[in-house]
Design a protein around this motif. Sequence first.
Motif, PDB file in Angstrom:
ATOM      1  N   ASP A 233      37.551  51.287  48.655  1.00  0.00           N
ATOM      2  CA  ASP A 233      37.109  50.719  49.929  1.00  0.00           C
ATOM      3  C   ASP A 233      37.395  49.223  50.040  1.00  0.00           C
ATOM      4  O   ASP A 233      37.441  48.682  51.146  1.00  0.00           O
ATOM      5  CB  ASP A 233      35.604  50.953  50.130  1.00  0.00           C
ATOM      6  N   HIS A 234      37.577  48.541  48.901  1.00  0.00           N
ATOM      7  CA  HIS A 234      37.806  47.099  48.894  1.00  0.00           C
ATOM      8  C   HIS A 234      39.213  46.719  48.434  1.00  0.00           C
ATOM      9  O   HIS A 234      39.459  45.587  48.029  1.00  0.00           O
ATOM     10  CB  HIS A 234      36.733  46.411  48.033  1.00  0.00           C
ATOM     11  N   GLN A 235      40.133  47.697  48.512  1.00  0.00           N
ATOM     12  CA  GLN A 235      41.547  47.473  48.201  1.00  0.00           C
ATOM     13  C   GLN A 235      41.776  46.972  46.778  1.00  0.00           C
ATOM     14  O   GLN A 235      42.645  46.138  46.523  1.00  0.00           O
ATOM     15  CB  GLN A 235      42.179  46.515  49.217  1.00  0.00           C
ATOM     16  N   ILE A 236      40.990  47.470  45.845  1.00  0.00           N
ATOM     17  CA  ILE A 236      41.126  47.127  44.432  1.00  0.00           C
ATOM     18  C   ILE A 236      41.757  48.329  43.738  1.00  0.00           C
ATOM     19  O   ILE A 236      41.190  49.427  43.745  1.00  0.00           O
ATOM     20  CB  ILE A 236      39.761  46.767  43.805  1.00  0.00           C
ATOM     21  N   ASN A 237      42.941  48.115  43.163  1.00  0.00           N
ATOM     22  CA  ASN A 237      43.712  49.200  42.574  1.00  0.00           C
ATOM     23  C   ASN A 237      43.421  49.341  41.080  1.00  0.00           C
ATOM     24  O   ASN A 237      43.457  48.364  40.335  1.00  0.00           O
ATOM     25  CB  ASN A 237      45.211  48.931  42.781  1.00  0.00           C
ATOM     26  N   ILE A 238      43.173  50.565  40.640  1.00  0.00           N
ATOM     27  CA  ILE A 238      42.933  50.840  39.222  1.00  0.00           C
ATOM     28  C   ILE A 238      44.286  50.946  38.522  1.00  0.00           C
ATOM     29  O   ILE A 238      45.121  51.772  38.872  1.00  0.00           O
ATOM     30  CB  ILE A 238      42.138  52.143  39.034  1.00  0.00           C
ATOM     31  N   LEU A 239      44.480  50.093  37.496  1.00  0.00           N
ATOM     32  CA  LEU A 239      45.713  50.107  36.717  1.00  0.00           C
ATOM     33  C   LEU A 239      45.573  50.949  35.461  1.00  0.00           C
ATOM     34  O   LEU A 239      46.516  51.613  35.035  1.00  0.00           O
ATOM     35  CB  LEU A 239      46.107  48.677  36.331  1.00  0.00           C
ATOM     36  N   ASP A 240      44.401  50.897  34.844  1.00  0.00           N
ATOM     37  CA  ASP A 240      44.144  51.658  33.618  1.00  0.00           C
ATOM     38  C   ASP A 240      42.648  51.941  33.547  1.00  0.00           C
ATOM     39  O   ASP A 240      41.834  51.139  33.992  1.00  0.00           O
ATOM     40  CB  ASP A 240      44.588  50.843  32.401  1.00  0.00           C
TER      41      ASP A 240
ATOM     42  N   ASP B  53      43.666  45.746  39.574  1.00  0.00           N
ATOM     43  CA  ASP B  53      44.408  44.695  40.263  1.00  0.00           C
ATOM     44  C   ASP B  53      43.613  44.296  41.502  1.00  0.00           C
ATOM     45  O   ASP B  53      43.387  45.110  42.393  1.00  0.00           O
ATOM     46  CB  ASP B  53      45.795  45.199  40.668  1.00  0.00           C
ATOM     47  N   THR B  54      43.174  43.036  41.533  1.00  0.00           N
ATOM     48  CA  THR B  54      42.365  42.548  42.656  1.00  0.00           C
ATOM     49  C   THR B  54      43.166  41.628  43.576  1.00  0.00           C
ATOM     50  O   THR B  54      42.587  40.924  44.393  1.00  0.00           O
ATOM     51  CB  THR B  54      41.130  41.804  42.126  1.00  0.00           C
ATOM     52  N   GLY B  55      44.487  41.661  43.456  1.00  0.00           N
ATOM     53  CA  GLY B  55      45.348  40.805  44.259  1.00  0.00           C
ATOM     54  C   GLY B  55      45.221  41.016  45.755  1.00  0.00           C
ATOM     55  O   GLY B  55      45.468  40.104  46.537  1.00  0.00           O
ATOM     56  N   HIS B  56      44.822  42.227  46.172  1.00  0.00           N
ATOM     57  CA  HIS B  56      44.678  42.524  47.602  1.00  0.00           C
ATOM     58  C   HIS B  56      43.229  42.825  47.980  1.00  0.00           C
ATOM     59  O   HIS B  56      42.966  43.401  49.038  1.00  0.00           O
ATOM     60  CB  HIS B  56      45.565  43.716  47.979  1.00  0.00           C
ATOM     61  N   ALA B  57      42.301  42.425  47.117  1.00  0.00           N
ATOM     62  CA  ALA B  57      40.881  42.713  47.367  1.00  0.00           C
ATOM     63  C   ALA B  57      40.425  42.093  48.680  1.00  0.00           C
ATOM     64  O   ALA B  57      40.866  41.007  49.063  1.00  0.00           O
ATOM     65  CB  ALA B  57      40.027  42.180  46.220  1.00  0.00           C
ATOM     66  N   THR B  58      39.540  42.793  49.348  1.00  0.00           N
ATOM     67  CA  THR B  58      39.046  42.339  50.646  1.00  0.00           C
ATOM     68  C   THR B  58      37.921  41.310  50.529  1.00  0.00           C
ATOM     69  O   THR B  58      37.454  40.803  51.546  1.00  0.00           O
ATOM     70  CB  THR B  58      38.536  43.532  51.475  1.00  0.00           C
ATOM     71  N   ASN B  59      37.489  41.027  49.306  1.00  0.00           N
ATOM     72  CA  ASN B  59      36.457  40.007  49.112  1.00  0.00           C
ATOM     73  C   ASN B  59      36.739  39.226  47.833  1.00  0.00           C
ATOM     74  O   ASN B  59      37.625  39.575  47.057  1.00  0.00           O
ATOM     75  CB  ASN B  59      35.056  40.624  49.117  1.00  0.00           C
ATOM     76  N   SER B  60      35.992  38.175  47.596  1.00  0.00           N
ATOM     77  CA  SER B  60      36.227  37.295  46.451  1.00  0.00           C
ATOM     78  C   SER B  60      35.699  37.915  45.157  1.00  0.00           C
ATOM     79  O   SER B  60      34.905  38.857  45.185  1.00  0.00           O
ATOM     80  CB  SER B  60      35.537  35.947  46.678  1.00  0.00           C
ATOM     81  N   PHE B  61      36.108  37.326  44.028  1.00  0.00           N
ATOM     82  CA  PHE B  61      35.647  37.801  42.726  1.00  0.00           C
ATOM     83  C   PHE B  61      34.124  37.813  42.661  1.00  0.00           C
ATOM     84  O   PHE B  61      33.523  38.806  42.242  1.00  0.00           O
ATOM     85  CB  PHE B  61      36.211  36.928  41.594  1.00  0.00           C
ATOM     86  N   SER B  62      33.495  36.727  43.051  1.00  0.00           N
ATOM     87  CA  SER B  62      32.028  36.664  42.953  1.00  0.00           C
ATOM     88  C   SER B  62      31.363  37.708  43.852  1.00  0.00           C
ATOM     89  O   SER B  62      30.343  38.291  43.469  1.00  0.00           O
ATOM     90  CB  SER B  62      31.509  35.263  43.265  1.00  0.00           C
ATOM     91  N   GLU B  63      31.945  37.967  45.004  1.00  0.00           N
ATOM     92  CA  GLU B  63      31.368  38.973  45.911  1.00  0.00           C
ATOM     93  C   GLU B  63      31.466  40.377  45.314  1.00  0.00           C
ATOM     94  O   GLU B  63      30.465  41.096  45.249  1.00  0.00           O
ATOM     95  CB  GLU B  63      32.056  38.935  47.276  1.00  0.00           C
ATOM     96  N   TYR B  64      32.685  40.778  44.892  1.00  0.00           N
ATOM     97  CA  TYR B  64      32.774  42.145  44.374  1.00  0.00           C
ATOM     98  C   TYR B  64      32.087  42.283  43.017  1.00  0.00           C
ATOM     99  O   TYR B  64      31.557  43.340  42.695  1.00  0.00           O
ATOM    100  CB  TYR B  64      34.200  42.713  44.387  1.00  0.00           C
ATOM    101  N   SER B  65      32.024  41.216  42.240  1.00  0.00           N
ATOM    102  CA  SER B  65      31.297  41.259  40.970  1.00  0.00           C
ATOM    103  C   SER B  65      29.803  41.492  41.218  1.00  0.00           C
ATOM    104  O   SER B  65      29.183  42.346  40.578  1.00  0.00           O
ATOM    105  CB  SER B  65      31.520  39.952  40.205  1.00  0.00           C
ATOM    106  N   ASP B  66      29.232  40.742  42.161  1.00  0.00           N
ATOM    107  CA  ASP B  66      27.817  40.909  42.504  1.00  0.00           C
ATOM    108  C   ASP B  66      27.542  42.280  43.120  1.00  0.00           C
ATOM    109  O   ASP B  66      26.530  42.923  42.817  1.00  0.00           O
ATOM    110  CB  ASP B  66      27.360  39.820  43.471  1.00  0.00           C
ATOM    111  N   GLU B  67      28.438  42.734  43.992  1.00  0.00           N
ATOM    112  CA  GLU B  67      28.249  44.034  44.645  1.00  0.00           C
ATOM    113  C   GLU B  67      28.346  45.177  43.644  1.00  0.00           C
ATOM    114  O   GLU B  67      27.586  46.146  43.722  1.00  0.00           O
ATOM    115  CB  GLU B  67      29.249  44.207  45.782  1.00  0.00           C
ATOM    116  N   LEU B  68      29.275  45.076  42.687  1.00  0.00           N
ATOM    117  CA  LEU B  68      29.378  46.114  41.663  1.00  0.00           C
ATOM    118  C   LEU B  68      28.153  46.096  40.747  1.00  0.00           C
ATOM    119  O   LEU B  68      27.658  47.150  40.350  1.00  0.00           O
ATOM    120  CB  LEU B  68      30.665  45.952  40.855  1.00  0.00           C
ATOM    121  N   ALA B  69      27.644  44.910  40.425  1.00  0.00           N
ATOM    122  CA  ALA B  69      26.421  44.821  39.621  1.00  0.00           C
ATOM    123  C   ALA B  69      25.252  45.494  40.351  1.00  0.00           C
ATOM    124  O   ALA B  69      24.464  46.231  39.746  1.00  0.00           O
ATOM    125  CB  ALA B  69      26.094  43.366  39.301  1.00  0.00           C
ATOM    126  N   ALA B  70      25.161  45.265  41.662  1.00  0.00           N
ATOM    127  CA  ALA B  70      24.109  45.891  42.467  1.00  0.00           C
ATOM    128  C   ALA B  70      24.298  47.409  42.530  1.00  0.00           C
ATOM    129  O   ALA B  70      23.320  48.166  42.437  1.00  0.00           O
ATOM    130  CB  ALA B  70      24.088  45.297  43.874  1.00  0.00           C
TER     131      ALA B  70
END
Length: 90
Positions: free
Chosen positions: A26-33, A50-67
């Motif tokens: 949903d956030h355009q983050i591609n699984i490489l391995d 690969d987060t090169g095309h992610a729809t949000n910043s590192f801190s945003e998706y890091s916090d959202e995944l932690a939640a």
Amino acid sequence: MKKTIITVVGKDTVGIIAKVCTYLADHQINILDISQTIVQDYFNMMMIVDTGHATNSFSEYSDELAALGEEIGVIIQCQREDIFLKMHRI
């Protein structure tokens, strides 16, 4: 390409991989391995993404995944590859 290492650890339950992978897609983050194992009812997964095309910043998706991890009863941590490599070089 911007790589991030994601780890997921906790008591095994149905749907952990599905929920994490759905978030990433949903956030355009591609699984490489991806590697996952279950040892005596404990789930452990490591992903390189690969987060090169992610729809949000590192801190945003890091916090959202932690939640998301708290919501499903696991611990999800993100670490940028460049920091990971520098930290393990010392």
